[in-house]
Design a protein around this motif. Structure first.
Motif, PDB file in Angstrom:
ATOM      1  N   ARG A  91       5.936-107.827  37.397  1.00 35.30           N
ATOM      2  CA  ARG A  91       5.141-108.937  37.947  1.00 35.30           C
ATOM      3  C   ARG A  91       3.716-108.936  37.405  1.00 35.30           C
ATOM      4  NH1 ARG A  91       6.896-108.806  44.286  1.00 35.30           N
ATOM      5  NH2 ARG A  91       8.844-109.940  44.031  1.00 35.30           N
ATOM      6  N   GLU A  92       3.185-107.759  37.148  1.00 36.89           N
ATOM      7  CA  GLU A  92       1.820-107.646  36.621  1.00 36.89           C
ATOM      8  C   GLU A  92       1.768-107.778  35.106  1.00 36.89           C
ATOM      9  OE1 GLU A  92       0.381-103.945  38.222  1.00 36.89           O
ATOM     10  OE2 GLU A  92       0.047-104.815  40.207  1.00 36.89           O
ATOM     11  N   GLY A  93       2.919-108.014  34.491  1.00 40.68           N
ATOM     12  CA  GLY A  93       2.971-108.208  33.045  1.00 40.68           C
ATOM     13  C   GLY A  93       3.028-106.931  32.237  1.00 40.68           C
ATOM     14  N   ASN A  94       3.258-105.812  32.876  1.00 40.64           N
ATOM     15  CA  ASN A  94       3.337-104.526  32.182  1.00 40.64           C
ATOM     16  C   ASN A  94       4.781-104.229  31.784  1.00 40.64           C
ATOM     17  OD1 ASN A  94       0.546-103.936  32.472  1.00 40.64           O
ATOM     18  ND2 ASN A  94       0.922-103.390  34.600  1.00 40.64           N
ATOM     19  N   TRP A  95       5.339-105.094  30.975  1.00 42.18           N
ATOM     20  CA  TRP A  95       6.742-104.968  30.567  1.00 42.18           C
ATOM     21  C   TRP A  95       7.007-103.663  29.837  1.00 42.18           C
ATOM     22  CZ3 TRP A  95      10.537-108.338  31.949  1.00 42.18           C
ATOM     23  CH2 TRP A  95      10.120-109.515  32.553  1.00 42.18           C
ATOM     24  N   GLN A  96       6.104-103.266  28.954  1.00 47.37           N
ATOM     25  CA  GLN A  96       6.318-102.047  28.171  1.00 47.37           C
ATOM     26  C   GLN A  96       6.392-100.819  29.079  1.00 47.37           C
ATOM     27  OE1 GLN A  96       3.644-103.941  28.163  1.00 47.37           O
ATOM     28  NE2 GLN A  96       1.770-102.751  28.077  1.00 47.37           N
ATOM     29  N   TYR A  97       5.519-100.763  30.087  1.00 48.28           N
ATOM     30  CA  TYR A  97       5.571 -99.639  31.025  1.00 48.28           C
ATOM     31  C   TYR A  97       6.825 -99.704  31.895  1.00 48.28           C
ATOM     32  CZ  TYR A  97       0.799 -98.264  29.902  1.00 48.28           C
ATOM     33  OH  TYR A  97      -0.318 -97.831  29.258  1.00 48.28           O
ATOM     34  N   GLY A  98       7.196-100.904  32.293  1.00 44.40           N
ATOM     35  CA  GLY A  98       8.402-101.067  33.103  1.00 44.40           C
ATOM     36  C   GLY A  98       9.652-100.608  32.375  1.00 44.40           C
ATOM     37  N   ILE A  99       9.800-101.039  31.141  1.00 43.17           N
ATOM     38  CA  ILE A  99      10.962-100.640  30.333  1.00 43.17           C
ATOM     39  C   ILE A  99      10.936 -99.132  30.081  1.00 43.17           C
ATOM     40  CG2 ILE A  99      12.113-100.915  28.095  1.00 43.17           C
ATOM     41  CD1 ILE A  99      12.339-103.445  29.725  1.00 43.17           C
ATOM     42  N   PHE A 100       9.764 -98.615  29.740  1.00 45.93           N
ATOM     43  CA  PHE A 100       9.641 -97.175  29.508  1.00 45.93           C
ATOM     44  C   PHE A 100       9.975 -96.386  30.767  1.00 45.93           C
ATOM     45  CE2 PHE A 100       7.093 -93.248  29.473  1.00 45.93           C
ATOM     46  CZ  PHE A 100       7.670 -92.630  28.371  1.00 45.93           C
ATOM     47  N   TYR A 101       9.517 -96.872  31.908  1.00 48.33           N
ATOM     48  CA  TYR A 101       9.779 -96.197  33.182  1.00 48.33           C
ATOM     49  C   TYR A 101      11.272 -96.202  33.499  1.00 48.33           C
ATOM     50  CZ  TYR A 101       9.173 -95.060  38.166  1.00 48.33           C
ATOM     51  OH  TYR A 101       9.235 -94.493  39.412  1.00 48.33           O
ATOM     52  N   ILE A 102      11.929 -97.316  33.280  1.00 45.75           N
ATOM     53  CA  ILE A 102      13.382 -97.393  33.513  1.00 45.75           C
ATOM     54  C   ILE A 102      14.113 -96.382  32.637  1.00 45.75           C
ATOM     55  CG2 ILE A 102      15.444 -98.826  33.210  1.00 45.75           C
ATOM     56  CD1 ILE A 102      13.613-101.258  33.914  1.00 45.75           C
ATOM     57  N   LEU A 103      13.846 -96.439  31.345  1.00 48.45           N
ATOM     58  CA  LEU A 103      14.553 -95.560  30.398  1.00 48.45           C
ATOM     59  C   LEU A 103      14.212 -94.085  30.649  1.00 48.45           C
ATOM     60  CD1 LEU A 103      14.227 -97.655  27.121  1.00 48.45           C
ATOM     61  CD2 LEU A 103      16.240 -97.388  28.585  1.00 48.45           C
ATOM     62  N   SER A 104      12.927 -93.787  30.825  1.00 49.27           N
ATOM     63  CA  SER A 104      12.557 -92.386  31.023  1.00 49.27           C
ATOM     64  C   SER A 104      13.128 -91.846  32.328  1.00 49.27           C
ATOM     65  CB  SER A 104      11.035 -92.210  30.976  1.00 49.27           C
ATOM     66  OG  SER A 104      10.403 -92.929  32.010  1.00 49.27           O
ATOM     67  N   SER A 105      13.148 -92.645  33.377  1.00 54.90           N
ATOM     68  CA  SER A 105      13.693 -92.185  34.658  1.00 54.90           C
ATOM     69  C   SER A 105      15.178 -91.880  34.553  1.00 54.90           C
ATOM     70  CB  SER A 105      13.465 -93.243  35.742  1.00 54.90           C
ATOM     71  OG  SER A 105      12.103 -93.359  36.034  1.00 54.90           O
ATOM     72  N   ILE A 106      15.918 -92.753  33.924  1.00 54.02           N
ATOM     73  CA  ILE A 106      17.362 -92.536  33.796  1.00 54.02           C
ATOM     74  C   ILE A 106      17.657 -91.320  32.933  1.00 54.02           C
ATOM     75  CG2 ILE A 106      19.502 -93.502  32.858  1.00 54.02           C
ATOM     76  CD1 ILE A 106      18.405 -96.276  33.758  1.00 54.02           C
ATOM     77  N   ILE A 107      17.021 -91.246  31.780  1.00 54.51           N
ATOM     78  CA  ILE A 107      17.277 -90.144  30.851  1.00 54.51           C
ATOM     79  C   ILE A 107      16.834 -88.807  31.460  1.00 54.51           C
ATOM     80  CG2 ILE A 107      16.598 -89.147  28.621  1.00 54.51           C
ATOM     81  CD1 ILE A 107      16.506 -92.116  27.598  1.00 54.51           C
ATOM     82  N   ILE A 108      15.633 -88.779  32.012  1.00 59.01           N
ATOM     83  CA  ILE A 108      15.111 -87.541  32.593  1.00 59.01           C
ATOM     84  C   ILE A 108      15.964 -87.090  33.776  1.00 59.01           C
ATOM     85  CG2 ILE A 108      13.176 -86.650  33.980  1.00 59.01           C
ATOM     86  CD1 ILE A 108      11.317 -88.123  31.997  1.00 59.01           C
ATOM     87  N   SER A 109      16.396 -88.027  34.608  1.00 64.67           N
ATOM     88  CA  SER A 109      17.202 -87.664  35.782  1.00 64.67           C
ATOM     89  C   SER A 109      18.564 -87.106  35.377  1.00 64.67           C
ATOM     90  CB  SER A 109      17.366 -88.875  36.705  1.00 64.67           C
ATOM     91  OG  SER A 109      16.126 -89.235  37.262  1.00 64.67           O
ATOM     92  N   ILE A 110      19.203 -87.711  34.406  1.00 64.11           N
ATOM     93  CA  ILE A 110      20.506 -87.203  33.947  1.00 64.11           C
ATOM     94  C   ILE A 110      20.346 -85.828  33.314  1.00 64.11           C
ATOM     95  CG2 ILE A 110      22.385 -87.566  32.285  1.00 64.11           C
ATOM     96  CD1 ILE A 110      22.075 -90.596  32.894  1.00 64.11           C
ATOM     97  N   LEU A 111      19.319 -85.666  32.484  1.00 62.51           N
ATOM     98  CA  LEU A 111      19.075 -84.361  31.871  1.00 62.51           C
ATOM     99  C   LEU A 111      18.733 -83.308  32.924  1.00 62.51           C
ATOM    100  CD1 LEU A 111      17.071 -85.369  28.661  1.00 62.51           C
ATOM    101  CD2 LEU A 111      19.451 -84.579  28.809  1.00 62.51           C
ATOM    102  N   ALA A 112      17.981 -83.700  33.953  1.00 63.24           N
ATOM    103  CA  ALA A 112      17.637 -82.761  35.025  1.00 63.24           C
ATOM    104  C   ALA A 112      18.874 -82.347  35.816  1.00 63.24           C
ATOM    105  CB  ALA A 112      16.603 -83.385  35.957  1.00 63.24           C
ATOM    106  N   LEU A 113      19.763 -83.281  36.067  1.00 60.67           N
ATOM    107  CA  LEU A 113      21.003 -82.962  36.770  1.00 60.67           C
ATOM    108  C   LEU A 113      21.844 -81.983  35.948  1.00 60.67           C
ATOM    109  CD1 LEU A 113      22.702 -83.555  39.275  1.00 60.67           C
ATOM    110  CD2 LEU A 113      23.723 -85.444  38.043  1.00 60.67           C
ATOM    111  N   LEU A 114      21.972 -82.251  34.667  1.00 57.89           N
ATOM    112  CA  LEU A 114      22.689 -81.327  33.785  1.00 57.89           C
ATOM    113  C   LEU A 114      21.977 -79.980  33.710  1.00 57.89           C
ATOM    114  CD1 LEU A 114      23.572 -83.775  30.876  1.00 57.89           C
ATOM    115  CD2 LEU A 114      25.171 -82.755  32.499  1.00 57.89           C
TER     116      LEU A 114
END
Length: 125
Positions: A91-114
């Motif tokens: 909503r604030e126009g920070n698309w790059q941070y939003g996309i990075f946050y989505i990808l980093s959260s998913i990748i980091i969480s899966i790696l942390a679980l493993l």
């Protein structure tokens, strides 16, 4: 009824941990919710580690599953806050941070679980 009480207690402790981690780390970067990312990361490590221990080492610990796997990790991690933070970024126009946050959260969480499962094997084998 016992299982519900165990989940309630574990969830309360997990929620408190998430609150303090977020309160401590979210102010570090105003635009990037480091506290939520860290809470989700740590929750996944705990989930992987505890799941490994409970499923392969402790067979009589049926009461531990609802406390840790459902309650604590469920309360410590937060998909709703994660989703809201992404929505705010977009909503604030920070698309790059939003996309990075989505990808980093998913990748980091899966790696942390493993990694938590791997840590359980290393420490308890």
């Amino acid at each position: 009824m016992k299982e519900i009480l165990l989940i309630f207690c574990g969830g309360g402790l997990g929620s408190l941990c998430r609150f303090f981690v977020s309160k401590w780390l979210n102010p570090v970067f105003k635009i990037y919710p480091l506290g939520t990312l860290t809470a989700n990361f740590l929750s996944c490590i705990v989930l992987g580690l505890v799941a490994y221990i409970l499923l392969s080492k402790i067979h009589a610990g049926d009461w531990l599953r609802p406390v840790f796997l459902v309650g604590f990790c469920g309360g410590f991690s937060t998909f709703s806050t994660f989703s809201n933070e992404i929505l705010i970024m977009l909503r604030e126009g920070n698309w790059q941070y939003g996309i990075f946050y989505i990808l980093s959260s998913i990748i980091i969480s899966i790696l942390a679980l493993l990694g938590g499962g791997w840590l359980g094997k290393v420490l308890f084998n």
